[in-house]
Design an enzyme around this catalytic site. Structure first.
Site, PDB file in Angstrom:
ATOM      1  N   SER A  93      37.275  24.595  -6.921  1.00 45.00           N
ATOM      2  CA  SER A  93      36.157  25.051  -7.742  1.00 45.00           C
ATOM      3  C   SER A  93      36.675  26.148  -8.667  1.00 45.00           C
ATOM      4  O   SER A  93      37.287  27.109  -8.214  1.00 45.00           O
ATOM      5  CB  SER A  93      35.044  25.577  -6.839  1.00 45.00           C
ATOM      6  N   THR A  94      36.425  25.992  -9.954  1.00 43.69           N
ATOM      7  CA  THR A  94      37.005  26.926 -10.929  1.00 43.69           C
ATOM      8  C   THR A  94      35.943  27.769 -11.640  1.00 43.69           C
ATOM      9  O   THR A  94      36.229  28.412 -12.640  1.00 43.69           O
ATOM     10  CB  THR A  94      37.813  26.149 -11.989  1.00 43.69           C
ATOM     11  N   GLY A  95      34.723  27.729 -11.125  1.00 38.66           N
ATOM     12  CA  GLY A  95      33.650  28.531 -11.717  1.00 38.66           C
ATOM     13  C   GLY A  95      32.357  28.197 -11.017  1.00 38.66           C
ATOM     14  O   GLY A  95      32.290  27.224 -10.257  1.00 38.66           O
ATOM     15  N   GLN A 130      26.858  31.038   6.723  1.00 40.01           N
ATOM     16  CA  GLN A 130      27.878  31.999   7.204  1.00 40.01           C
ATOM     17  C   GLN A 130      29.249  31.307   7.262  1.00 40.01           C
ATOM     18  O   GLN A 130      29.480  30.370   6.521  1.00 40.01           O
ATOM     19  CB  GLN A 130      27.482  32.608   8.560  1.00 40.01           C
ATOM     20  N   PRO A 140      28.420  45.699  -1.196  1.00 40.53           N
ATOM     21  CA  PRO A 140      29.738  45.282  -1.682  1.00 40.53           C
ATOM     22  C   PRO A 140      30.500  44.555  -0.569  1.00 40.53           C
ATOM     23  O   PRO A 140      30.422  44.956   0.592  1.00 40.53           O
ATOM     24  CB  PRO A 140      30.441  46.590  -2.041  1.00 40.53           C
ATOM     25  N   ARG A 141      31.196  43.487  -0.927  1.00 41.22           N
ATOM     26  CA  ARG A 141      31.993  42.777   0.071  1.00 41.22           C
ATOM     27  C   ARG A 141      33.389  43.365   0.115  1.00 41.22           C
ATOM     28  O   ARG A 141      33.930  43.762  -0.914  1.00 41.22           O
ATOM     29  CB  ARG A 141      32.088  41.293  -0.282  1.00 41.22           C
ATOM     30  N   GLY A 149      22.970  33.421   1.920  1.00 41.04           N
ATOM     31  CA  GLY A 149      22.609  33.563   0.515  1.00 41.04           C
ATOM     32  C   GLY A 149      23.496  32.620  -0.269  1.00 41.04           C
ATOM     33  O   GLY A 149      24.684  32.847  -0.391  1.00 41.04           O
ATOM     34  N   HIS A 150      22.928  31.523  -0.720  1.00 36.86           N
ATOM     35  CA  HIS A 150      23.714  30.541  -1.446  1.00 36.86           C
ATOM     36  C   HIS A 150      23.369  30.636  -2.920  1.00 36.86           C
ATOM     37  O   HIS A 150      22.256  30.359  -3.326  1.00 36.86           O
ATOM     38  CB  HIS A 150      23.443  29.140  -0.887  1.00 36.86           C
ATOM     39  N   GLY A 195      32.113  33.748   5.666  1.00 37.97           N
ATOM     40  CA  GLY A 195      30.929  33.468   4.844  1.00 37.97           C
ATOM     41  C   GLY A 195      31.203  33.752   3.383  1.00 37.97           C
ATOM     42  O   GLY A 195      32.288  34.238   3.012  1.00 37.97           O
ATOM     43  N   ASP A 196      30.235  33.392   2.549  1.00 39.26           N
ATOM     44  CA  ASP A 196      30.318  33.641   1.096  1.00 39.26           C
ATOM     45  C   ASP A 196      31.493  32.916   0.438  1.00 39.26           C
ATOM     46  O   ASP A 196      32.046  33.386  -0.546  1.00 39.26           O
ATOM     47  CB  ASP A 196      30.414  35.150   0.795  1.00 39.26           C
ATOM     48  N   ASN A 215      19.550  35.061   6.489  1.00 37.76           N
ATOM     49  CA  ASN A 215      20.725  35.928   6.329  1.00 37.76           C
ATOM     50  C   ASN A 215      21.724  35.277   5.367  1.00 37.76           C
ATOM     51  O   ASN A 215      22.580  35.931   4.807  1.00 37.76           O
ATOM     52  CB  ASN A 215      21.398  36.217   7.679  1.00 37.76           C
ATOM     53  N   THR A 254      21.871  41.055   0.560  1.00 34.80           N
ATOM     54  CA  THR A 254      21.628  42.486   0.712  1.00 34.80           C
ATOM     55  C   THR A 254      22.188  43.306  -0.455  1.00 34.80           C
ATOM     56  O   THR A 254      21.924  44.499  -0.536  1.00 34.80           O
ATOM     57  CB  THR A 254      22.301  43.003   2.004  1.00 34.80           C
ATOM     58  N   LYS A 280      29.778  27.924  -0.591  1.00 33.51           N
ATOM     59  CA  LYS A 280      29.301  26.641  -0.060  1.00 33.51           C
ATOM     60  C   LYS A 280      28.146  26.082  -0.890  1.00 33.51           C
ATOM     61  O   LYS A 280      28.067  24.883  -1.125  1.00 33.51           O
ATOM     62  CB  LYS A 280      28.816  26.814   1.388  1.00 33.51           C
TER      63      LYS A 280
HETATM   64  P1  IMP Z   1      23.241  38.915  10.968  1.00 30.40           P
HETATM   65  O1  IMP Z   1      23.528  37.474  10.770  1.00 30.40           O
HETATM   66  O2  IMP Z   1      22.230  39.456   9.999  1.00 30.40           O
HETATM   67  O3  IMP Z   1      22.913  39.252  12.393  1.00 30.40           O
HETATM   68  O4  IMP Z   1      24.595  39.721  10.631  1.00 30.40           O
HETATM   69  C1  IMP Z   1      25.747  39.625  11.471  1.00 30.40           C
HETATM   70  C2  IMP Z   1      27.017  39.649  10.637  1.00 30.40           C
HETATM   71  O5  IMP Z   1      27.094  38.450   9.865  1.00 30.40           O
HETATM   72  C3  IMP Z   1      27.090  40.784   9.614  1.00 30.40           C
HETATM   73  O6  IMP Z   1      28.446  41.168   9.473  1.00 30.40           O
HETATM   74  C4  IMP Z   1      26.622  40.141   8.326  1.00 30.40           C
HETATM   75  O7  IMP Z   1      27.129  40.782   7.189  1.00 30.40           O
HETATM   76  C5  IMP Z   1      27.228  38.764   8.499  1.00 30.40           C
HETATM   77  N1  IMP Z   1      26.518  37.721   7.742  1.00 30.40           N
HETATM   78  C6  IMP Z   1      25.353  37.134   8.049  1.00 30.40           C
HETATM   79  N2  IMP Z   1      25.035  36.201   7.153  1.00 30.40           N
HETATM   80  C7  IMP Z   1      26.028  36.181   6.248  1.00 30.40           C
HETATM   81  C8  IMP Z   1      26.300  35.386   5.096  1.00 30.40           C
HETATM   82  O8  IMP Z   1      25.550  34.473   4.716  1.00 30.40           O
HETATM   83  N3  IMP Z   1      27.450  35.669   4.430  1.00 30.40           N
HETATM   84  C9  IMP Z   1      28.309  36.617   4.844  1.00 30.40           C
HETATM   85  N4  IMP Z   1      28.108  37.367   5.914  1.00 30.40           N
HETATM   86  C10 IMP Z   1      26.980  37.158   6.629  1.00 30.40           C
END
Ligand code: IMP
Length: 431
Positions: free
Chosen positions: A415-417, A226, A306-307, A42-43, A14-15, A40, A303, A18
């Site tokens: 993608s450069t920015g 995701q 930190p990633r 976040g775009h 994820g992240d 869940n 949320t 997209k």
């Molecule tokens: P849930 O989707 O809230 O049940 O979380 C399950 C797992 O997916 C956790 O590790 C979250 O951090 C991860 N996760 C859920 N949605 C995203 C997203 O959009 N980007 C990155 N990680 C995600």
């Protein structure tokens, strides 16, 4: 001309960026479709320097005239949806006339959120690290055939009865199993029904609308949320989300036939990140990891957590390509690697003394993978904002081309920015 339909999915955890690519490609489409996940996701989009985070609303919303569909595979929190609509309105975009929500979407109730959080608290150190938004419990209820769905809002008395019934079960779990507080079913029903007047006017037969759009020759973009390594079947189970985030989910989660889907574009960050728990073979706990996190602004857009950051992982990408039938890749955030003296690529793993070149399934197997790296010289030049492939530093091009060779897929976009215009196009997915 017939319609051409493209699926975009995240090829890591994820992240991958997209949202920006979906927004950018939206120029070529009549509609953008979400087919799994919920808020869940976040775009983050940056348009003209202004930042906008979308969670539930498809990333096509910021282009006037584009219709945005929320397919049946998405779990919908009425509270989150209306909040996001209001945020967009406050920044000058009115989503309501262009949003089409499937009546078959399961609803996320406040008790799903309470269950998600109680469950994570009980798991202690073994917690999944969920976003705490109630996603998992809502999908559980869907599969268990006890969910309340968007269409149920049409009959308030029936809705209240269903919620009361469901919450008897939720409250039993909350109080007797998790030692948490019970929620009042009537208050929950009142709260959710309070959103009906806002949500019901946007509810449509999404599969019928998509079929009609395709019959008119409109292109559609299917926006995954995701990433495939968080896919409930194919990811690092149990450290996954509760839906299928792979491209194959687009058909079932939107209500179109697989034959209607023509091209799969995988989005890949130039390095790797993960938020939440679970194994991550190329994770860097050193100064380089911290530098990637800082330069890449790697904090969860939902949320704020930190990633975790690490090098690019070819065996994981190969798995993503295999599982999703990728036609081409888009590499994002290349500029974050600018200025590194050397860059590393994971080209395989050592597992119990044996060499493996494909990510295995499940957390336990992935935790045993010791990455094997190849090193390449980095580049000191700035790639931020470049729009021409030939303007990239030679070593940056070599890095991109090496990834393409290792994983066996062409690189179509770089993608450069974060801004729409900061994009290098090599082959257009709608061409
Ligand atoms: P849930 O989707 O809230 O049940 O979380 C399950 C797992 O997916 C956790 O590790 C979250 O951090 C991860 N996760 C859920 N949605 C995203 C997203 O959009 N980007 C990155 N990680 C995600």
């Amino acid at each position: 001309m017939g319609s051409r339909n493209v699926i975009i999915f995240g090829s890591q955890w994820g992240d991958e960026g997209k949202g920006k690519i979906v927004d950018w490609l939206t120029e070529s489409v009549g509609g953008v479709v979400r087919f799994q996940g919920g808020h869940n996701a976040g775009h983050t989009l940056v348009i003209g320097g202004r930042k906008q985070v979308l969670r539930l609303i498809p990333s096509g919303m910021l282009r006037p005239d584009v219709i945005c569909y929320i397919g049946n595979g998405v779990v919908v929190s009425p509270e989150a949806l209306t909040k996001e609509i209001d945020e967009l309105k406050a920044s000058g975009v009115d989503p309501e006339p262009r949003l089409r929500v499937s009546g078959s979407c399961p609803l996320i109730l406040p008790s799903h959120v309470a269950l998600d959080q109680a469950r994570e608290a009980r798991r202690g150190n073994a917690k999944i690290g969920t976003t705490g938004r109630g996603i998992g419990p809502a999908y559980e209820d869907k599969v268990a055939r006890r969910a309340v769905r968007v269409n149920d809002l049409r009959d308030p008395a029936g809705f209240r009865a269903r919620v009361t019934d469901l919450m008897e079960y939720h409250n039993f779990l909350l109080t007797k199993y998790y030692g948490a507080e019970a929620l009042d079913p009537n208050a929950v029903a009142d709260e959710v029904l309070g959103y009906s007047d806002r949500i019901l006017p946007m509810v449509h037969d999404v599969p019928a609308l998509l079929a009609a759009a395709m019959a008119r020759g409109e292109n559609l973009l299917f926006e995954g949320a995701q990433g495939v390594l968080l896919d409930v079947d194919h990811g690092t189970y149990p450290f996954v989300t509760s839906s299928n985030c792979s491209a194959g989910a687009a058909a079932a989660g939107a209500g179109v036939g697989p034959g209607a889907l023509h091209f799969v574009l995988g989005i890949v960050k130039a390095y790797t990140t993960r938020v939440g728990g679970g194994p991550f073979p190329t994770e860097l706990s050193d100064a380089i990891g911290a530098r990637l996190a800082e330069k890449g602004n790697e904090f969860g857009s939902v949320t704020g957590r930190p990633r975790r950051c690490g090098w690019i992982d070819a065996p994981a990408l190969k798995r993503a390509i295999q599982l999703n039938g990728v036609g081409g890749l888009c590499i994002t955030k290349l500029d974050v690697l600018d200025g590194l003296e050397r860059v590393k690529l994971c080209v395989g793993y050592e597992v119990d003394g044996e060499r493996v070149d494909l990510l295995p399934f499940g957390a336990e197997a992935v935790a045993r993978c010791e990455p094997v790296y190849e090193e390449m010289p980095g580049w000191s030049e700035n790639t931020f904002g470049l729009t021409d492939y030939d303007a990239l530093p030679t070593n940056a091009r070599r890095y991109i081309e090496r990834i393409s060779t290792l994983v066996g897929a062409p690189i179509d976009i770089v993608s450069t920015g974060p801004d729409r215009d900061q994009t290098i196009l090599l082959r257009h997915p709608f061409a």
